[in-house]
Design an enzyme around this catalytic site. Structure first.
Site, PDB file in Angstrom:
ATOM      1  N   THR A  69       0.928  -1.062   0.094  1.00  0.00           N
ATOM      2  CA  THR A  69      -0.235   0.009  -0.009  1.00  0.00           C
ATOM      3  C   THR A  69       0.767   1.287  -0.034  1.00  0.00           C
ATOM      4  O   THR A  69       1.985   1.256   0.614  1.00  0.00           O
ATOM      5  CB  THR A  69      -1.130   0.176   1.044  1.00  0.00           C
ATOM      6  OG1 THR A  69      -1.840  -0.841   0.931  1.00  0.00           O
ATOM      7  CG2 THR A  69      -1.774   1.350   1.224  1.00  0.00           C
ATOM      8  N   ARG A  84     -12.276  -9.167  -2.678  1.00  0.00           N
ATOM      9  CA  ARG A  84     -12.012  -8.888  -1.441  1.00  0.00           C
ATOM     10  C   ARG A  84     -11.487  -7.372  -1.338  1.00  0.00           C
ATOM     11  O   ARG A  84     -10.827  -6.706  -2.132  1.00  0.00           O
ATOM     12  CB  ARG A  84     -10.797  -9.667  -0.830  1.00  0.00           C
ATOM     13  CG  ARG A  84     -10.084  -9.196   0.551  1.00  0.00           C
ATOM     14  CD  ARG A  84      -8.862  -8.297   0.437  1.00  0.00           C
ATOM     15  NE  ARG A  84      -8.470  -8.008   1.909  1.00  0.00           N
ATOM     16  CZ  ARG A  84      -7.651  -7.297   2.005  1.00  0.00           C
ATOM     17  NH1 ARG A  84      -6.982  -6.480   1.161  1.00  0.00           N
ATOM     18  NH2 ARG A  84      -7.025  -7.063   3.360  1.00  0.00           N
ATOM     19  N   GLY A 128      -9.939  -4.559   1.517  1.00  0.00           N
ATOM     20  CA  GLY A 128      -9.323  -4.070   2.432  1.00  0.00           C
ATOM     21  C   GLY A 128      -9.829  -2.905   3.245  1.00  0.00           C
ATOM     22  O   GLY A 128     -10.865  -1.959   2.915  1.00  0.00           O
ATOM     23  N   ASP A 129      -8.892  -2.303   3.875  1.00  0.00           N
ATOM     24  CA  ASP A 129      -9.430  -0.704   4.831  1.00  0.00           C
ATOM     25  C   ASP A 129      -9.071   0.395   3.921  1.00  0.00           C
ATOM     26  O   ASP A 129      -9.668   1.396   4.049  1.00  0.00           O
ATOM     27  CB  ASP A 129      -8.658  -0.716   6.018  1.00  0.00           C
ATOM     28  CG  ASP A 129      -6.943  -0.874   5.837  1.00  0.00           C
ATOM     29  OD1 ASP A 129      -6.437  -1.696   4.876  1.00  0.00           O
ATOM     30  OD2 ASP A 129      -6.156   0.111   6.208  1.00  0.00           O
ATOM     31  N   THR A 134      -1.511   1.369   6.772  1.00  0.00           N
ATOM     32  CA  THR A 134      -1.078   0.103   5.789  1.00  0.00           C
ATOM     33  C   THR A 134      -1.015  -1.079   6.752  1.00  0.00           C
ATOM     34  O   THR A 134      -0.664  -0.819   8.026  1.00  0.00           O
ATOM     35  CB  THR A 134       0.201   0.484   5.166  1.00  0.00           C
ATOM     36  OG1 THR A 134       0.616  -0.840   4.644  1.00  0.00           O
ATOM     37  CG2 THR A 134       1.285   1.007   6.277  1.00  0.00           C
ATOM     38  N   GLY A 142      -5.412  -5.443   6.568  1.00  0.00           N
ATOM     39  CA  GLY A 142      -6.573  -4.581   6.430  1.00  0.00           C
ATOM     40  C   GLY A 142      -7.774  -4.809   7.212  1.00  0.00           C
ATOM     41  O   GLY A 142      -8.720  -3.872   7.850  1.00  0.00           O
TER      42      GLY A 142
HETATM   43  N1  ASP Z   1      -4.094  -2.698   4.001  1.00  0.00           N
HETATM   44  C1  ASP Z   1      -4.228  -3.209   2.785  1.00  0.00           C
HETATM   45  C2  ASP Z   1      -5.262  -4.017   2.508  1.00  0.00           C
HETATM   46  O1  ASP Z   1      -5.746  -4.675   3.366  1.00  0.00           O
HETATM   47  C3  ASP Z   1      -2.763  -3.804   2.580  1.00  0.00           C
HETATM   48  C4  ASP Z   1      -1.617  -3.026   3.132  1.00  0.00           C
HETATM   49  O2  ASP Z   1      -1.658  -2.069   3.331  1.00  0.00           O
HETATM   50  O3  ASP Z   1      -0.585  -3.646   3.153  1.00  0.00           O
HETATM   51  O4  ASP Z   1      -5.798  -4.199   1.407  1.00  0.00           O
END
Ligand code: ASP
Length: 302
Positions: free
Chosen positions: A173, A201, A203-204, A224, A227
């Site tokens: 990220t 899927r 993520g956050d 990051t 997530g």
């Molecule tokens: N947070 C991101 C996700 O879950 C991945 C990351 O930041 O490494 O999609």
């Protein structure tokens, strides 16, 4: 799990921090100098905008665009791939005045953060799933074919993960947070998610309040890490809420949020810039690619 703090900088009239993701680093990092250079370039692009009085929102988008364009980081070109070998990209932008935009599962925007900005600026909506080529063209956002986002490294990673039946792994990220000369803050985050994730899927990163949040009264945050943990913790908003309602300092707020995520088994980090122009980087993963302006000087960490 230990939390690492990089020397906070500020307060300064304008502030900027960037990250290139926590975890999932090749050890040793291949070509660390190129990582430093790319993070520095992102800081410099944002700094040029802030120094001439430009908005925090423009600065974070410019910085994130540099990191999205680089195959080194998990966003846009070079993004982590889902089980089907496809890059599904998520991004969000929030301005401290309370407006925001994001895209989920984007396949066509060359720079998903610019598609997120278009959702913010050109639609009445906050979140959109995979804007089409036609919609992007109508917004004036550049598109790219599917192959543009693929790199040999990511294809290899997902093939290996698939062959070994590994759980979705690794994370990366990119993100940026800024405060401008007028006192406004903004946060931008962009990702390919995690390697070998199920198609669809999310993520956050694109979820306002989870991976990305900004409020001119408090702070701008870009996260990051794993997530799912950041979503459950509503992490970025929790940093803001602790500052706003508990009168916590930036560091106290970040510490409480990352401690909670760590206690739940989550791993990652965040960058934050508060309304006074203090910048802070913190992570409980082994490492995090990041950088910030220290008295106007770009400092990078690889
Ligand atoms: N947070 C991101 C996700 O879950 C991945 C990351 O930041 O490494 O999609």
């Amino acid at each position: 799990m230990t939390t690492t703090w990089l020397p906070a900088s500020g307060p300064t009239p304008f502030a900027l921090a960037v990250h290139g993701g926590a975890g999932a680093r090749p050890e040793p990092v291949r070509d660390p100098e190129l990582h430093h250079r790319t993070l520095r370039e992102a800081l410099t692009r944002g700094q040029q905008i802030l120094a001439r009085g430009g908005p925090a929102s423009d600065a974070v988008c410019a910085a994130v665009t540099v990191l999205e364009d680089s195959p080194l980081f998990n966003a846009a070109r070079g993004a982590a791939l889902a089980t089907d070998g496809v890059a599904e990209l998520d991004a969000a932008l929030m301005e401290g005045a309370g407006v925001c935009g994001g895209v989920i599962g984007s396949h066509h925007a060359r720079n998903p953060i610019l598609a997120a900005r278009a959702v913010l600026a050109q639609t009445p909506h906050v979140l959109m799933v995979d804007p089409s080529v036609e919609v992007l063209a109508g917004w004036g956002v550049q598109t790219a074919p599917a192959e543009y986002f693929l790199t040999e490294r990511r294809l290899r990673e997902v093939e290996e993960a698939r062959a070994a039946h590994l759980a979705p792994t690794g994370h990366g990220t990119v993100g940026a947070v800024a405060r401008d000369l007028h006192g406004a803050v903004a946060a931008a985050t962009s990702t390919g998610g995690v390697t070998n994730q199920l198609p669809g899927r999310v993520g956050d990163t694109p979820l306002i309040g989870a991976g990305t949040f900004a409020d001119n009264e408090t702070v701008a945050v870009s996260c990051t890490g794993t997530g799912e943990h950041f979503i459950r913790a509503v992490a970025a908003h929790d940093v803001h809420a602790r500052m706003k309602y508990l009168d916590a300092s930036l560091r106290e707020a970040v510490e409480a949020v990352l401690d909670g995520i760590g206690a739940a088994g989550g791993e990652g980090g965040l960058i934050a810039v508060d309304r006074q122009g203090n910048a802070l980087v913190s992570f409980n993963s082994n490492e995090m690619f990041c950088g910030y302006l220290d008295d106007g000087e770009p400092v990078t960490h690889v």
